[in-house]
Write an enzyme that holds these catalytic residues in place. Structure first.
Site, PDB file in Angstrom:
ATOM      1  N   GLY A  31       0.808  -1.218   0.000  1.00  0.00           N
ATOM      2  CA  GLY A  31       0.000   0.000   0.000  1.00  0.00           C
ATOM      3  C   GLY A  31       0.837   1.262   0.000  1.00  0.00           C
ATOM      4  CG  ASN A  32       2.287   5.353   1.437  1.00  0.00           C
ATOM      5  OD1 ASN A  32       3.448   5.677   1.292  1.00  0.00           O
ATOM      6  ND2 ASN A  32       1.346   6.251   1.647  1.00  0.00           N
ATOM      7  CG  HIS A  37       3.572   1.100  -5.164  1.00  0.00           C
ATOM      8  ND1 HIS A  37       3.713   2.112  -4.251  1.00  0.00           N
ATOM      9  CD2 HIS A  37       4.119   0.002  -4.599  1.00  0.00           C
ATOM     10  CE1 HIS A  37       4.319   1.656  -3.175  1.00  0.00           C
ATOM     11  NE2 HIS A  37       4.586   0.394  -3.353  1.00  0.00           N
ATOM     12  CE  LYS A 151      12.342   1.931  -3.119  1.00  0.00           C
ATOM     13  NZ  LYS A 151      12.669   1.218  -1.859  1.00  0.00           N
TER      14      LYS A 151
END
Ligand code: PAF
Length: 291
Positions: A31-32, A37, A151
């Site tokens: 999430g976030n 994303h 990443k």
């Protein structure tokens, strides 16, 4: 967008599409959701008939002294972003859904070797937590492809090896790092940084680029380049954890004859831990961006 936290409901909803021969892409997240994303989600939408995004903050991959409690939870905003980009399925299980056996110990998946170096040294048990939850998500969704950001390059390699070793029939796709205009790799943990700390954090990418330049042009030994970068990151007010020039396939320390290298860095600003990397090909003397 169909949204559920229930494993059986998700499976039931996916079943007719699978039977009809449609392809499914999975984007596992905690999430976030940021642009990094969303890049994975867009890629999955483009390459598959249906896309499932999972949001699950996996307690198994946090050490007791880490930020599980404070990890940013922004489900409302995340849903809006996923709706806006046309995501098909959102899967939001609870800890009870994923680990119903708790408090009894759960079966864990470990990729030995690769999990015990770099971030694995700093975060013992972290990759076992990642591998366990990713195996579970892959078993629940059975996607044709699953998308991961580079990443977390070590995580990407570990998940790739895990699926190969366990015969899991999902293609693991790694997509390039998305950065802010000043080069800082996007991360949910950037939310914890003040403006001043963000400026400091940019040193990580500057040092990675400088190291790539030194590899290509300085004639310095890899170890000396690593030491210089360590010092630069320290001088910028960060606490460096590691700065390592590695073979990009297996993450052992790079040898001068290795054609494809990755430079990986981890550093802390206060209690916030940031990671980043750059891949370089010595055959073409080029910085690479995606796999
Ligand atoms: O990279 C992450 O966000 C997590 O490690 C993952 C892959 C979603 C597993 O919890």
């Amino acid at each position: 967008m169909n949204s559920t936290g229930n494993i059986f409901e998700l499976r039931k909803n996916l079943e007719p599409h699978k039977k009809a021969g449609k392809t499914i892409g999975l984007v596992p997240t905690m999430g976030n959701l940021h642009d990094g994303h969303m890049h994975l989600v867009r890629q999955s939408l483009e390459k598959n008939d249906y896309t499932v995004v999972s949001i699950f903050i996996n307690p198994l991959q946090f050490n007791p002294n880490e930020d599980l409690e404070t990890y940013p939870r922004t489900i409302k905003e995340d849903k809006e972003k996923l709706l806006a980009c046309g995501c098909d399925f959102l899967f939001t299980p609870t800890t009870q859904d994923i680990y119903p056996e708790t408090p009894y110990p759960h079966t864990q998946v470990k990729v030995p070797g690769l999990s015990d170096i770099l971030c694995g040294l700093e975060r013992p048990g972290h990759f076992e937590g990642v591998c366990t939850v990713v195996t579970k998500l892959l078993n629940i969704v059975s996607p044709d492809s699953a998308y991961f950001g580079l990443k977390d390059y070590q995580q990407y390699l570990i998940v790739k090896k895990m699926t190969k070793d366990l015969g899991i029939d999902t293609r693991i796709v790694g997509l390039e790092i998305i950065r802010d205009p000043n080069g800082l790799a996007l991360s949910s943990r950037n939310n914890f940084l003040s403006d001043e700390e963000i400026c400091k954090a940019r040193q990580i990418y500057r040092s990675l680029k400088k190291a790539a330049e030194r590899i290509n042009h300085s004639g310095l030994k890899f170890q000396d380049i690593e030491k210089l970068a360590h010092q630069e990151i320290h001088d910028a007010g960060l606490t460096p954890e590691y700065f390592a020039i590695c073979n990009s396939e297996c993450l052992r320390s790079a040898a001068p004859e290795d054609p494809d290298l990755i430079i990986l860095a981890a550093a802390r600003i206060g209690s916030i831990r940031l990671i980043d990397n750059i891949r370089i090909s010595l055959t073409s003397h080029k910085q690479l961006s995606s796999i």
